[in-house]
Design a protein around this motif. Structure first.
Motif, PDB file in Angstrom:
ATOM      1  N   GLY A 236      36.501  54.965  24.689  1.00  0.00           N
ATOM      2  CA  GLY A 236      37.611  54.086  24.995  1.00  0.00           C
ATOM      3  C   GLY A 236      37.196  52.735  25.541  1.00  0.00           C
ATOM      4  O   GLY A 236      36.157  52.171  25.159  1.00  0.00           O
ATOM      5  N   PRO A 237      37.978  52.185  26.487  1.00  0.00           N
ATOM      6  CA  PRO A 237      37.671  50.861  27.044  1.00  0.00           C
ATOM      7  C   PRO A 237      36.317  50.807  27.740  1.00  0.00           C
ATOM      8  O   PRO A 237      35.648  49.767  27.710  1.00  0.00           O
ATOM      9  N   GLY A 238      35.897  51.901  28.383  1.00  0.00           N
ATOM     10  CA  GLY A 238      34.590  51.900  29.037  1.00  0.00           C
ATOM     11  C   GLY A 238      33.456  51.683  28.056  1.00  0.00           C
ATOM     12  O   GLY A 238      32.495  50.951  28.340  1.00  0.00           O
ATOM     13  N   LYS A 239      33.564  52.283  26.888  1.00  0.00           N
ATOM     14  CA  LYS A 239      32.532  52.102  25.863  1.00  0.00           C
ATOM     15  C   LYS A 239      32.501  50.649  25.385  1.00  0.00           C
ATOM     16  O   LYS A 239      31.424  50.067  25.196  1.00  0.00           O
ATOM     17  N   ALA A 285      33.574  46.809  34.473  1.00  0.00           N
ATOM     18  CA  ALA A 285      33.036  48.171  34.582  1.00  0.00           C
ATOM     19  C   ALA A 285      33.268  48.737  35.984  1.00  0.00           C
ATOM     20  O   ALA A 285      33.611  49.920  36.152  1.00  0.00           O
ATOM     21  N   LEU A 286      33.123  47.883  36.992  1.00  0.00           N
ATOM     22  CA  LEU A 286      33.406  48.325  38.359  1.00  0.00           C
ATOM     23  C   LEU A 286      34.881  48.672  38.519  1.00  0.00           C
ATOM     24  O   LEU A 286      35.232  49.669  39.169  1.00  0.00           O
ATOM     25  N   GLY A 287      35.758  47.857  37.929  1.00  0.00           N
ATOM     26  CA  GLY A 287      37.191  48.156  38.008  1.00  0.00           C
ATOM     27  C   GLY A 287      37.552  49.460  37.318  1.00  0.00           C
ATOM     28  O   GLY A 287      38.384  50.226  37.817  1.00  0.00           O
ATOM     29  N   ILE A 288      36.902  49.744  36.182  1.00  0.00           N
ATOM     30  CA  ILE A 288      37.178  50.999  35.466  1.00  0.00           C
ATOM     31  C   ILE A 288      36.745  52.197  36.303  1.00  0.00           C
ATOM     32  O   ILE A 288      37.449  53.208  36.397  1.00  0.00           O
ATOM     33  N   SER A 289      35.583  52.103  36.915  1.00  0.00           N
ATOM     34  CA  SER A 289      35.095  53.219  37.737  1.00  0.00           C
ATOM     35  C   SER A 289      35.979  53.427  38.969  1.00  0.00           C
ATOM     36  O   SER A 289      36.243  54.572  39.362  1.00  0.00           O
ATOM     37  N   GLN A 290      36.453  52.341  39.571  1.00  0.00           N
ATOM     38  CA  GLN A 290      37.312  52.477  40.745  1.00  0.00           C
ATOM     39  C   GLN A 290      38.702  53.001  40.385  1.00  0.00           C
ATOM     40  O   GLN A 290      39.330  53.700  41.187  1.00  0.00           O
ATOM     41  N   ALA A 310      40.310  43.575  38.624  1.00  0.00           N
ATOM     42  CA  ALA A 310      39.015  43.159  38.076  1.00  0.00           C
ATOM     43  C   ALA A 310      39.197  42.154  36.943  1.00  0.00           C
ATOM     44  O   ALA A 310      38.434  41.180  36.839  1.00  0.00           O
ATOM     45  N   SER A 311      40.202  42.354  36.114  1.00  0.00           N
ATOM     46  CA  SER A 311      40.446  41.415  35.021  1.00  0.00           C
ATOM     47  C   SER A 311      40.902  40.061  35.549  1.00  0.00           C
ATOM     48  O   SER A 311      40.547  39.013  35.004  1.00  0.00           O
ATOM     49  N   LEU A 312      41.715  40.078  36.627  1.00  0.00           N
ATOM     50  CA  LEU A 312      42.158  38.814  37.221  1.00  0.00           C
ATOM     51  C   LEU A 312      40.974  38.037  37.794  1.00  0.00           C
ATOM     52  O   LEU A 312      40.847  36.822  37.582  1.00  0.00           O
ATOM     53  N   ILE A 313      40.112  38.732  38.514  1.00  0.00           N
ATOM     54  CA  ILE A 313      38.919  38.067  39.049  1.00  0.00           C
ATOM     55  C   ILE A 313      38.024  37.582  37.920  1.00  0.00           C
ATOM     56  O   ILE A 313      37.403  36.511  38.016  1.00  0.00           O
ATOM     57  N   SER A 314      37.975  38.348  36.835  1.00  0.00           N
ATOM     58  CA  SER A 314      37.177  37.936  35.683  1.00  0.00           C
ATOM     59  C   SER A 314      37.717  36.644  35.084  1.00  0.00           C
ATOM     60  O   SER A 314      36.954  35.735  34.722  1.00  0.00           O
ATOM     61  N   GLY A 315      39.049  36.534  34.985  1.00  0.00           N
ATOM     62  CA  GLY A 315      39.626  35.297  34.468  1.00  0.00           C
ATOM     63  C   GLY A 315      39.321  34.102  35.350  1.00  0.00           C
ATOM     64  O   GLY A 315      39.011  33.006  34.865  1.00  0.00           O
ATOM     65  N   VAL A 316      39.388  34.316  36.672  1.00  0.00           N
ATOM     66  CA  VAL A 316      39.044  33.224  37.589  1.00  0.00           C
ATOM     67  C   VAL A 316      37.562  32.859  37.452  1.00  0.00           C
ATOM     68  O   VAL A 316      37.174  31.679  37.487  1.00  0.00           O
TER      69      VAL A 316
END
Length: 569
Positions: A236-239, A285-290, A310-316
């Motif tokens: 899935g998304p993790g892969k 990846a950290l967001g998925i694990s959390q 995590a995605s929001l921080i990634s966008g910033v």
């Protein structure tokens, strides 16, 4: 005195005497030809004489000069007509005195007394009828499980889906038992304080033991089987995220070498872009694990929103690191242009980056198509609604990477053909603008998801129709369905239940003949109160069972609905 002046005076006096006689005979006479004014529910007559005005403090029937009558206060059916009033006026002073002495019989007053129960005063705090579980009784009142065996056990409906009933105890019984065991409230308070201190010390020791265990694992190696959180990165998304991390890390390394060799501003922007993608996907990846952590008392609804955070921080991060550095390097190239070395190696690295980024983009596209098909959404709807933020970030970053490679290759080619380094700087600005657009989209979509947006109107309509079609529901108000992220919906509504249907549902489970016998045996108010309290509590339990049934039906027919809050209106 002149006759012309004395005649009006005599007329006024006679009229005043007439008015007094009307007042003395409890308002059985009516004064014809005079209008009366009302003030504060009393009759106030003003007569043209030198006497003080007289005020009648009673409710009467008044006749106006036009012959119409008005009822003021209680009705009196035996009131004479205006002609009768005039005729009675002519009978003289003796007739008035005779009427003044009459006594009137009062009609008997019938009073209907309503029997009501005496209202109980419960006070600001009443806990005598509260139920508590065995765990709370042991923890809060410092009891043992053997102490609870001597108390009354009550079976109640369970609030959990996996069990139908569970055992509770009366709080008053538990409090009395705790006082029996400990002797006094002061001794119980001391025991609670001692246990609280022991719990704090236990937590400190637990933290120290966990730290020692971590050091032991680091030294001897971890032999535990792979956890479910680690297994998430193999499907899935993790892969998708793990593949993107590996490819973008390699691209950053080779692009950095090409920039050092050529000094191209576009190549520097590409290297920064790959570094930003690698860091952001590591954050994903950290967001998925959390997000795979189980709910705890501090976070009862889980940690699924960690993916959106995590995605929001990634966008910033894309905006600040990718777009910001690309703009800076492009502007510096325009202000201070310098010649570029051979771009052959740069073209080769860009070609390899195009292939690798394209492969990652295809992996993300296939994953989103599969997830969108499972949810019954189009590819565009799935991306815009940010159903899977981790895969969305990979998709948009790789799409931006492919486009930025094309932009960088085009600007570098123009620089090679013309020898003008300004084209290369313009290419760096173009890559920065592209990254800024992607980051703005990611920030907007993830912010909307974190704010708690509503589900689609069609899905909300299906949930509402499912509730309204149930016979126990009369109406639904204040319906709210919030998307909690990762296909988890929280549904809330205020439901107006049909009490007749609920009561009929309760009666269908009872022995009607036995119930009829109980009703016939009720003779006193105490027996009636006991009967109503018994069956009233059972009807409330039936209403609770209906609420549980509706919540279960909503979850079964709509798997996305994880939390249902139905409030009784």
């Amino acid at each position: 005195m002149m006759p012309a002046l004395s005649a009006p005076r005599r007329g006024c006096r006679s009229l005043y005497r007439l008015y007094v006689r009307c007042q003395a005979a409890p308002l059985r006479r009516a004064c014809h030809g005079w209008q009366a004014s009302m003030k504060s529910g009393s009759l106030f007559c003003v007569l043209p004489c030198n006497r003080l005005p007289v005020q009648l403090m009673s409710q009467v029937r008044v006749y106006t000069s036009n012959g119409q009558k008005k009822d003021l206060g209680s009705e009196d059916k035996n009131v004479s007509t205006p002609e009768d009033a005039v005729r009675k006026v002519g009978t003289g002073r003796d007739a008035g005195n005779a009427d003044q002495k009459q006594t009137f019989l009062k009609e008997p007053i019938q009073v209907k007394v309503k029997a009501v129960l005496k209202k109980r005063e419960y006070g600001p705090k009443y806990t005598q009828n509260n139920f508590i579980t065995g765990v709370r009784a042991i923890n809060e009142f410092c009891l043992k499980s053997s102490d609870l065996d001597q108390l009354r056990k009550i079976k109640r409906r369970s609030p959990h889906d996996d069990t139908e009933t569970f055992t509770v105890y009366l709080r008053s019984d538990v409090e009395a038992k705790s006082l029996e065991v400990w002797g006094s409230p002061e001794a119980l308070a001391r025991e609670r304080k001692r246990r609280k201190e022991a719990e704090i010390k236990y937590r400190e020791n637990l933290f120290r033991n966990q730290r020692l265990l971590k050091e032991y694992r680091e030294f001897f190696g971890n032999t535990k089987p792979r956890s479910s959180a680690a297994a998430m990165f193999f499907k899935g998304p993790g892969k998708v995220v793990m593949v993107a991390i590996c490819i973008n890390g390699l691209n950053f390394f080779f692009k950095l070498l090409a920039w050092v060799y050529t000094g191209s501003a576009s190549m520097f922007s590409e290297a920064i872009h790959s570094l930003a993608d690698t860091c952001n996907q590591a954050l994903l990846a950290l967001g998925i694990s959390q997000s795979a952590r189980t709910p705890d008392p501090s976070h009862p609804y889980g940690f699924t929103n960690m993916r959106y955070i995590a995605s929001l921080i990634s966008g910033v991060g894309i905006f600040m690191m990718g777009a910001g550095l690309s703009w800076y390097h492009g502007i510096m190239g325009l202000l201070h242009p310098h010649p570029i070395e051979s771009l052959l190696w740069a073209y080769c690295i860009l070609a390899g980056s195009l292939v690798s980024e394209g492969a990652t983009l295809l992996v993300a596209i296939n994953e989103i198509r599969r997830s969108a098909r499972a949810k019954g959404l189009s590819f565009y709807q799935y991306v815009v609604q940010s159903r899977d933020p981790s895969t969305n970030v990979v998709l948009l970053e790789d799409a931006a990477a492919v486009l930025s490679v094309a932009v960088a290759a085009t600007c570098m080619g123009l620089t090679s053909l013309t020898g003008n380094p300004y084209y290369d700087s313009v290419g760096s600005l173009g890559v920065g603008t592209l990254l800024g657009t992607v980051s703005a989209f990611l920030i907007y979509t993830n912010t909307e998801a974190l704010l708690g947006r509503s589900i689609q109107p069609e899905q909300l309509q299906r949930l509402t129709e499912l509730l309204e079609s149930d016979p126990v529901v009369r109406a639904i108000h204040d319906v709210k369905a919030t998307d909690m992220g990762m296909s988890k919906v929280r549904f809330k509504a205020e439901v107006d239940f049909d009490g007749r249907v609920v009561t009929r549902s309760y009666l269908e489970k009872q022995d009607i003949e036995q119930l009829l016998q109980e009703i016939q045996q009720v003779k006193t108010l105490e027996e009636l109160e006991a009967f109503m309290l018994k069956h009233g509590e059972n009807i409330i339990d039936t209403l609770g069972a209906e609420v549980d049934r509706l919540e279960k039906d909503l979850k079964q027919r709509n798997p996305d609905v994880r939390h249902v809050d139905l409030e009784i209106l």
